[in-house]
Motif scaffolding. Structure first.
Motif, PDB file in Angstrom:
ATOM      1  N   PRO A   1      49.955 -51.986 -81.184  1.00 41.97           N
ATOM      2  CA  PRO A   1      48.532 -52.017 -81.533  1.00 41.97           C
ATOM      3  C   PRO A   1      47.881 -50.647 -81.341  1.00 41.97           C
ATOM      4  O   PRO A   1      48.131 -49.968 -80.339  1.00 41.97           O
ATOM      5  CB  PRO A   1      47.951 -53.043 -80.548  1.00 41.97           C
TER       6      PRO A   1
ATOM      7  N   THR B   1      48.567 -56.292 -76.767  1.00 44.49           N
ATOM      8  CA  THR B   1      48.440 -57.758 -76.794  1.00 44.49           C
ATOM      9  C   THR B   1      49.294 -58.409 -77.872  1.00 44.49           C
ATOM     10  O   THR B   1      49.459 -59.628 -77.872  1.00 44.49           O
ATOM     11  CB  THR B   1      46.975 -58.145 -77.028  1.00 44.49           C
ATOM     12  N   SER B   2      49.836 -57.611 -78.772  1.00 48.26           N
ATOM     13  CA  SER B   2      50.676 -58.168 -79.831  1.00 48.26           C
ATOM     14  C   SER B   2      51.635 -57.091 -80.327  1.00 48.26           C
ATOM     15  O   SER B   2      51.381 -55.891 -80.172  1.00 48.26           O
ATOM     16  CB  SER B   2      49.832 -58.695 -80.995  1.00 48.26           C
TER      17      SER B   2
ATOM     18  N   THR C   1      59.304 -64.699 -88.945  1.00 46.50           N
ATOM     19  CA  THR C   1      58.054 -64.592 -88.174  1.00 46.50           C
ATOM     20  C   THR C   1      58.162 -63.379 -87.239  1.00 46.50           C
ATOM     21  O   THR C   1      58.307 -63.536 -86.019  1.00 46.50           O
ATOM     22  CB  THR C   1      57.802 -65.871 -87.346  1.00 46.50           C
TER      23      THR C   1
ATOM     24  N   GLN D   1      56.494 -61.344 -85.486  1.00 46.51           N
ATOM     25  CA  GLN D   1      55.373 -60.942 -84.630  1.00 46.51           C
ATOM     26  C   GLN D   1      55.476 -61.673 -83.303  1.00 46.51           C
ATOM     27  O   GLN D   1      56.051 -62.755 -83.207  1.00 46.51           O
ATOM     28  CB  GLN D   1      54.017 -61.284 -85.277  1.00 46.51           C
ATOM     29  N   VAL D   2      54.896 -61.056 -82.265  1.00 47.29           N
ATOM     30  CA  VAL D   2      54.862 -61.653 -80.931  1.00 47.29           C
ATOM     31  C   VAL D   2      53.482 -61.413 -80.332  1.00 47.29           C
ATOM     32  O   VAL D   2      52.932 -60.312 -80.441  1.00 47.29           O
ATOM     33  CB  VAL D   2      55.948 -61.032 -80.021  1.00 47.29           C
ATOM     34  N   GLN D   3      52.928 -62.450 -79.708  1.00 43.51           N
ATOM     35  CA  GLN D   3      51.671 -62.326 -78.984  1.00 43.51           C
ATOM     36  C   GLN D   3      51.974 -62.163 -77.500  1.00 43.51           C
ATOM     37  O   GLN D   3      52.737 -62.949 -76.921  1.00 43.51           O
ATOM     38  CB  GLN D   3      50.798 -63.561 -79.218  1.00 43.51           C
ATOM     39  N   LEU D   4      51.367 -61.159 -76.859  1.00 44.27           N
ATOM     40  CA  LEU D   4      51.614 -60.884 -75.432  1.00 44.27           C
ATOM     41  C   LEU D   4      50.404 -61.241 -74.572  1.00 44.27           C
ATOM     42  O   LEU D   4      50.327 -60.811 -73.415  1.00 44.27           O
ATOM     43  CB  LEU D   4      51.954 -59.398 -75.242  1.00 44.27           C
ATOM     44  N   ASP D   5      49.488 -62.018 -75.098  1.00 48.04           N
ATOM     45  CA  ASP D   5      48.316 -62.413 -74.322  1.00 48.04           C
ATOM     46  C   ASP D   5      48.751 -63.127 -73.037  1.00 48.04           C
ATOM     47  O   ASP D   5      49.652 -63.976 -73.048  1.00 48.04           O
ATOM     48  CB  ASP D   5      47.432 -63.372 -75.150  1.00 48.04           C
TER      49      ASP D   5
END
Length: 223
Positions: free
Chosen positions: A87, A179-180, A214, A216-220
């Motif tokens: 990001p 975060t992603s 898919t 993508q990965v979310q790291l929230d």
């Protein structure tokens, strides 16, 4: 926190470890392994991928076309922007990027052949100064034992497969902005199907399976 520091140190030392360790573990075609550690403002990533995923083969690159494919792949791997999109909000500056091919046995085979030629030359020269029967019994047995040990050494270190290894390090002004993640890796390498990703931060660790469909990965929640 101790685990995070340990992994950061391991990833930072990856180039040296790659040179010292040539024995490759069991791997699954289509599946790469990625370790990611975030400690303070430092982001470190280590990538290990079977040769088949990257260049479509795992044999030693003897043919000119195979060598060219390996060189192109290493050039792609040398730029982490081809593999992972961070990001913009994290404001990360790349500090180091290295890529290697491990397990290519061609050099070992060439070295073995050269060593054999040298050993036979020594054997012929020594025959002029020793009884031929004694030399044959002793020299051939010693040479056979040496060859067997030499072959076993290369067999152990080569492992029968090739694997691409890469390591990267960034300094991020705003690491909480990580975060992603997106993975153009799958676009760069058409044979890649999955990345097994482990992310370690000060708050803990989490594993992800990143798939081609898919990427993508979310790291929230990891900060």
């Amino acid at each position: 926190m101790k685990t995070t520091f340990s992994l950061i140190a391991l990833l930072a030392a990856a180039p040296a470890l790659a040179e010292e360790s040539r024995q490759l573990g069991t791997h699954e075609h289509g599946v790469g392994l990625m370790n990611m550690a975030i400690d303070g403002d430092v982001l470190a990533i280590e990538l290990n991928v079977p040769g088949a995923d990257i260049v479509g083969f795992e044999h030693a690159a003897k043919a000119e076309a195979d060598r060219a494919a390996v060189e192109r792949a290493l050039a792609v791997l040398a730029d982490p922007a081809n593999l992972i999109a961070l990001p913009a909000a994290a404001a990360c500056r790349m500090d180091e990027a290295v890529a290697h091919l491990l397990g290519d046995t061609e050099a070992a085979s060439d070295e073995h052949a050269a060593h054999d030629d040298h050993a036979h030359d020594d054997h012929d020269h020594a025959a002029h100064d020793h009884d031929s029967h004694e030399h044959d019994d002793h020299g051939e047995a010693a040479h056979a034992d040496h060859d067997e040990a030499h072959h076993a050494e290369h067999h152990d270190t080569a492992g029968g497969h090739t694997e691409f290894h890469a390591a990267y390090r960034w300094t991020c002004t705003n690491p909480t902005g990580l975060t992603s993640l997106a993975f153009p890796y799958f676009t760069a390498f058409e044979n890649a199907r999955e990345l097994e990703l482990q992310v370690i931060t000060r708050s803990g660790a989490q594993a992800f399976e990143v798939m081609r469909d898919t990427p993508q990965v979310q790291l929230d929640g990891l900060f």
